[in-house]
Enzyme design. Structure first.
Site, mmCIF file in Angstrom:
data_model
loop_
_atom_site.group_PDB
_atom_site.id
_atom_site.type_symbol
_atom_site.label_atom_id
_atom_site.label_comp_id
_atom_site.label_asym_id
_atom_site.label_seq_id
_atom_site.Cartn_x
_atom_site.Cartn_y
_atom_site.Cartn_z
ATOM 1 N N LYS A 1 -13.433 -6.689 13.654
ATOM 2 C CA LYS A 1 -14.511 -6.545 12.470
ATOM 3 C C LYS A 1 -15.681 -5.960 13.130
ATOM 4 O O LYS A 1 -15.981 -5.972 14.598
ATOM 5 C CB LYS A 1 -14.808 -8.001 12.270
ATOM 6 C CG LYS A 1 -13.368 -8.838 11.877
ATOM 7 C CD LYS A 1 -13.445 -8.871 10.208
ATOM 8 C CE LYS A 1 -12.577 -9.834 9.935
ATOM 9 N NZ LYS A 1 -12.070 -9.538 8.421
ATOM 10 N N HIS B 1 0.012 -7.770 9.450
ATOM 11 C CA HIS B 1 0.231 -6.647 8.752
ATOM 12 C C HIS B 1 0.421 -5.410 9.582
ATOM 13 O O HIS B 1 1.507 -4.673 9.336
ATOM 14 C CB HIS B 1 -1.062 -6.413 8.210
ATOM 15 C CG HIS B 1 -1.673 -7.404 7.337
ATOM 16 N ND1 HIS B 1 -0.887 -7.800 6.020
ATOM 17 C CD2 HIS B 1 -2.889 -7.895 7.236
ATOM 18 C CE1 HIS B 1 -1.931 -8.778 5.502
ATOM 19 N NE2 HIS B 1 -2.854 -8.798 6.170
ATOM 20 N N LYS C 1 0.782 -1.167 -0.028
ATOM 21 C CA LYS C 1 0.124 0.030 -0.074
ATOM 22 C C LYS C 1 0.827 1.146 -0.019
ATOM 23 O O LYS C 1 1.802 1.367 0.524
ATOM 24 C CB LYS C 1 -0.856 0.070 1.247
ATOM 25 C CG LYS C 1 -2.146 -1.079 1.158
ATOM 26 C CD LYS C 1 -2.983 -0.815 2.445
ATOM 27 C CE LYS C 1 -3.923 -1.940 2.406
ATOM 28 N NZ LYS C 1 -5.017 -1.965 1.442
#
Ligand code: NAP
Length: 520
Positions: free
Chosen positions: A362, A264, A205
């Site tokens: 989430k 990540h 990214k």
């Protein structure tokens, strides 16, 4: 000495798992986008491998449909030439029997595309896009097939003329420290470390790379980037959606810590926290990341539960999304976390005493990935003597937005124009796309191209992934954390325990929880 620039040499990209979801949705569309931008080397081709029987033509048809759907910009005129780069080979990568046939096919493709090198072999870039349980078997079979000669290349008389062999390994890379060490050893028996590309699409990214540019191409941040000026750092990646159908075959055995933080967010954190590398190349950056992970202060068992929080989403009030334990395939007793927050400390000269808070979850209030660098307040409250309401103004805060949109904003205090002394917070804001233009590119394409060039800057070293697991394993294995998993309502900002975690040793510290309409 500056290293010589790397060049993209033609190779065959051998994708194991070619009929699968990742290949269709991400890999082939990303390659197509690179090709239409003229960035794939001439002669490079792709050989998809999986067990389903399919002709080259059928594979191309299947990929045509996915490229139309998932590429960044489909141009029909560019499809035909790209399709001529695609081939398919049906076989079971876990069975050694397949490999003699694969060798013959690779040599034939190398000849057809005129990319054979010394020894009559083309360069090979393997991509493991299969279930992680198959990784070690496929790696061992590649080794036994005799296709890998990279170890002999560097010392050969004319290394440039010899073919190389590299391998990209998908996430998840191990499920804990022991399995990661085992996988690293399996890879090391066949490939040189320099030829192993442990992918983390987060590192592809833009903003993650931009963090390095921001820190090291400007001189104003570095003097402040340390324990003297930084109060704490937050690294956040949240999603609004629940786990859904991924619960049964993946998520319930993984959880938020494995799925996002270990893989990540520790990498994002590393970009924020590493020392300046001596040169901008893969080896130097990896060395700094390894040094950072080595400076992590391991926690005593009784500290673990106080340094982490696990949560699980329930139904939101009136919401139609099921709670996590109601998702198909979830075992409630397993107590898998859909939210995790950790407090980490790195004991080095720059960061000693500065907590790093990392969280991911989430079914939360907003979808975003960001880093918050919270600076300390000024040493004196100069303006309180003018007006007591001017006491205790917020400290400066730098927010690095990584997703959904890339940007940087700095909160500063400013005087409101006019008579008297009124102070308000304001944002200095840089939106990368708005300011610089350009095209947002799916992370996979540039990452694959880096592997073709042999550039590991955005890939992970063996010691980094093992270092990441050394941080995460004690939290994952903590019976107290697991037993104390908290419920949080879908659509909220997560369990109350996470607010206590961040405020525990400095009342008033808070997560940056933007309103959904205030997310960049
Ligand atoms: N999908 C994503 O967005 C995503 C994101 C990040 C990471 N990943 C990782 O990427 C990998 C692939 O994920 P996926 O979602 O694409 O899985 P998937 O849809 O289940 O695909 C798996 C592929 O492996 C093939 N396969 C199974 N056994 C094989 C064997 N013995 N030899 C050769 N091929 C075999 C399957 O095809 P056949 O049945 O025809 O053999 C299929 O093409 C996983 O490690 C996953 O964790 C995926």
């Amino acid at each position: 000495m500056q290293p010589a620039p790397l060049s993209a040499e033609p190779c065959i990209l051998v994708i194991f798992g070619a009929s699968g979801d990742l290949t269709q949705r991400k890999l082939i569309p990303a390659l197509y986008d690179l090709d239409r931008q003229g960035r794939l080397p001439a002669g490079m081709c792709v050989l998809g491998v999986s067990r389903t029987a399919m002709s080259d033509e059928a594979f191309r048809e299947k990929m045509h449909a996915s490229v139309k759907q998932f590429s960044a910009g489909f141009e029909p005129a560019k499809w035909e030439s790209f399709a001529r780069r695609l081939y398919y080979f049906a076989g079971d990568g876990a069975s050694a029997d397949m490999f003699p046939g694969l060798n013959v096919r690779l040599a034939a493709l190398g000849e057809r595309h005129a990319i054979l090198r010394g020894g009559g072999q083309p360069n090979l870039l393997f991509y493991l896009s299969v279930a992680p349980t198959l990784y070690e078997a496929i790696i061992a079979n590649i080794g036994a097939s005799g296709l890998v000669s990279e170890g002999k290349r560097w010392c050969s008389l004319n290394a440039q003329a010899m073919p190389w062999q590299r391998i990209i390994v998908e996430k998840p890379f191990g499920t804990d420290l022991a399995s990661t060490v085992s996988l690293n050893r399996a890879l090391g028996r066949v490939f040189e470390e320099e030829s192993i590309f442990r992918i983390d699409h987060y590192l592809g990214k833009e903003l993650v790379q931009n963090i390095l540019v921001m820190r090291f191409a400007n001189s104003i941040f570095e003097p402040m980037w340390n324990r003297n000026h930084v109060d704490h750092v937050q690294v956040t990646a949240t999603e609004t959606v629940g786990v859904g159908s991924r619960a049964a075959n993946f998520y319930d055995a993984a959880g938020a810590l494995r799925d996002m933080i270990q893989s990540h967010l520790l990498q994002v954190l590393a970009m924020v926290a590493i020392e300046p590398p001596s040169v901008f190349d893969a080896a130097a950056i990896m060395r700094e990341k390894i040094k950072l992970f080595n400076s992590y202060l391991p926690l005593r068992p009784e500290q673990i539960a106080r340094s982490g929080v696990f949560g699980r989403y329930t139904r939101s009030a009136g919401g139609d999304q099921p709670s996590y334990v109601e998702e198909k395939g979830v075992s409630a007793e397993r107590r898998t976390e859909t939210y995790a927050a950790l407090r980490l400390h790195f004991e080095n000269w720059r960061w000693a005493g500065v907590p790093f808070f990392v969280r991911s979850g989430k079914s939360l209030a907003a979808k975003l990935t960001e880093v918050v660098v919270q600076f300390k307040k000024p040493p004196t409250d100069l303006f309180r003597s003018v007006d007591p309401t001017l006491r205790d103004r917020p400290a400066n805060r730098l927010i690095i937005n990584i997703a959904p949109r890339e940007g940087i904003s700095l909160r500063i205090e400013g005087k409101v124009p006019g008579p008297g002394l009124a102070i308000q917070s304001a944002k200095l804001d840089l939106d990368y796309l708005q300011r610089f233009g350009g095209e947002v590119i799916e992370a996979y394409g540039p990452l694959i191209l880096d592997a073709v060039r042999g550039d590991r800057t955005l890939y992970k070293h063996r010691d980094e992934v093992e270092g990441g697991w050394r941080i995460c394993d004690p939290f994952l294995n903590s019976p107290e954390l697991r037993a104390g998993i908290e419920d949080y309502a879908a659509g909220s900002w997560g369990p109350a325990g996470a607010d206590h975690l961040i405020a525990a040793d400095a009342p008033g510290r808070q997560w940056h929880n933007p309103r959904p309409d205030d997310v960049r």
